[in-house]
Design an enzyme around this catalytic site. Structure first.
Site, mmCIF file in Angstrom:
data_model
loop_
_atom_site.group_PDB
_atom_site.id
_atom_site.type_symbol
_atom_site.label_atom_id
_atom_site.label_comp_id
_atom_site.label_asym_id
_atom_site.label_seq_id
_atom_site.Cartn_x
_atom_site.Cartn_y
_atom_site.Cartn_z
ATOM 1 N N HIS A 1 36.997 45.380 34.477
ATOM 2 C CA HIS A 1 38.319 45.364 35.111
ATOM 3 C C HIS A 1 38.239 45.394 36.634
ATOM 4 O O HIS A 1 39.231 45.134 37.325
ATOM 5 C CB HIS A 1 39.162 46.539 34.609
ATOM 6 C CG HIS A 1 40.611 46.198 34.451
ATOM 7 N ND1 HIS A 1 41.290 45.345 35.299
ATOM 8 C CD2 HIS A 1 41.534 46.591 33.522
ATOM 9 C CE1 HIS A 1 42.544 45.237 34.924
ATOM 10 N NE2 HIS A 1 42.720 45.977 33.849
ATOM 11 N N ASP B 1 40.976 40.679 36.011
ATOM 12 C CA ASP B 1 42.265 41.269 35.656
ATOM 13 C C ASP B 1 42.718 40.768 34.293
ATOM 14 O O ASP B 1 42.189 39.777 33.762
ATOM 15 C CB ASP B 1 43.315 40.911 36.710
ATOM 16 C CG ASP B 1 43.073 41.625 38.030
ATOM 17 O OD1 ASP B 1 42.459 42.705 38.009
ATOM 18 O OD2 ASP B 1 43.483 41.090 39.076
#
Length: 446
Positions: A413, A417
């Site tokens: 992450h 995204d």
């Protein structure tokens, strides 16, 4: 007498003792393997340079031992002239040259050696074994290329003719890595692969013994360390999507027989690898690694796809290099070769390095969805479930039987995204649902 650990490879000062092959009271002969040690994911056996009886063992499996450290004691037999090798690093200069009898005289058989096997993409033991040329004649003697004694013994034990081995070292010198295709695998009794491509034989997996304790040793411990490192440094998130594989199933059925006649085994994994390579070109950020020290994302322009393999020695990730440039048949051939080499312990070092994205599958054993751990330092991995028959509505609202597979993605992450991860998943799905496009060159297939 004490026996110190001899030099085990160039630049190696410490290894892990994975298991003993002898016990106190055992009589050993010269060249007999006494212990198995491991550095990274390369293992080898330590041969005995003496004949005698083992009296004590000075280290426990799972502990680190250093070159020169006493690992056992023994009582010599015979003339007592055998001496443990010096723990100082071995030279590859003139002192390593060995004179042998004339070609008319049979070479004396010398036992002993080391065994090395390659597994996941970390560095393997590298040792020099001399020039890759035929023995040189010098009057009435024949001189073998210079090599460290322990490595030369490995070549003899394997019965390898060095004149037939292409050296990858400086000036064509033959290294231990060049001998890996000749090595016999030694499966680890504690191996428990986490995931594997389709076709996994579960009878070869170690399910453990109830009521016992197992120490993480060797490859199993290194796998654990790698997984902890990945979870510790990478903030994972998962993304799961459904993919209609009906057309891919039909295409594979049509291609399977003609390819089989050409000696190619076409599995679904080849389609997944090809689709991933295409999708990575559409979403380059997923084909990257994160350099934590520099705080930079390194986007790669090579598309090397790792494939998780459940080998007897543990989970291994051989790599299909340049998957974007290869057709389905070539990828299928690579997958079969890489999988067979991994399961038999014959993987080459180059086959285990350089992956930029990984595909893992539990479908061959029987699972729909997984949440795979990213192969650090990559930023993404795709898990593949089993292909199942399900009713789906078509564009006209009618139900039809379809072949469905669930694709489970894990992303870093920090780099990828949610929207980008979904875009990548959509691209993979699109290629799998229009599989004929994968048969075309990229200039035509998008």
């Amino acid at each position: 007498m004490d026996f110190p650990l001899p030099p085990v490879g160039e630049g190696l000062l410490e290894v892990e003792l994975t298991r003993w092959l002898v016990r106190p009271g055992d009589a050993v002969a010269r060249g007999q393997s006494m212990a198995e040690v491991m550095s990274d994911k390369a293992s080898m056996e330590v041969p005995s340079p003496f004949a005698g009886t083992i009296t004590t063992l000075s280290a426990a499996p799972g502990t680190k031992i250093k070159v020169g450290q006493v690992i056992l004691s023994y009582t010599p037999v015979g003339d007592g002239s055998a001496k443990p090798p010096s723990p100082s690093p071995l030279s590859s200069g003139r002192g390593d040259e060995e004179r042998q009898p004339t070609p008319q005289t049979p070479f004396p058989k010398k036992e002993g050696g080391e065994k090395q096997k390659a597994t996941s993409g970390s560095s393997l033991l590298r040792g020099e074994i001399g020039e890759g040329a035929s023995p040189r004649s010098n009057g009435h003697t024949t001189t073998l290329p210079p090599a460290a004694p322990s490595v030369r013994m490995l070549a003899r034990k394997l019965g390898v003719d060095l004149s037939l081995v292409r050296g990858s070292g400086p000036h064509g010198r033959i290294l231990l890595d060049d001998l890996t295709p000749y090595l016999t695998p030694r499966p680890s009794p504690s191996a428990r692969p986490a995931s594997a491509p389709s076709g996994t034989d579960t009878s070869k997996l170690d399910f453990g013994i109830a009521g016992t304790r197992q120490k993480l040793i060797g490859l199993r411990r290194r796998i654990a360390e790698h997984m902890v490192e990945s979870k510790k440094h990478i903030p994972h998130y998962s993304y799961i999507d459904e993919c209609d594989l009906t057309d891919a199933v039909k295409l594979r059925t049509q291609l399977r027989e003609p390819l089989a006649k050409a000696g190619v085994k076409l599995t679904y994994l080849a389609f997944f690898v090809k689709a991933v390579a295409r999708a990575l070109k559409e979403v380059p950020i997923v084909n990257s690694t994160y350099d934590e020290a520099a705080g930079e994302v390194v986007l790669h322009d090579k598309y090397h796809i790792g494939i998780a393999v459940a080998a007897p020695s543990g989970l291994m990730v051989p790599v299909v290099k340049d998957a974007d440039k290869k057709d389905l048949a070539t990828i299928a051939t690579d997958i079969e070769r890489l999988g067979n080499d991994a399961k038999s312990g014959k993987s080459k070092l180059d086959d285990l390095r350089g992956s930029t994205f990984t595909v893992t599958s539990v479908g061959g054993i029987g699972g729909l969805i997984s949440t795979p751990i990213i192969n650090h330092p990559e930023v993404g991995i795709m898990g593949v479930g089993k292909v199942v028959k399900r009713p789906l509505y078509d564009a006209n609202g009618a139900l039809k039987p379809s072949d469905i597979v669930y694709l489970s993605f894990s992303f870093d992450h920090r780099v990828v995204d949610g929207a980008i991860g979904a875009a990548f998943g959509n691209a993979v799905t699109r290629y799998l649902q229009t599989p004929a496009v994968l048969l075309l060159p990229e200039t035509f297939g998008g």
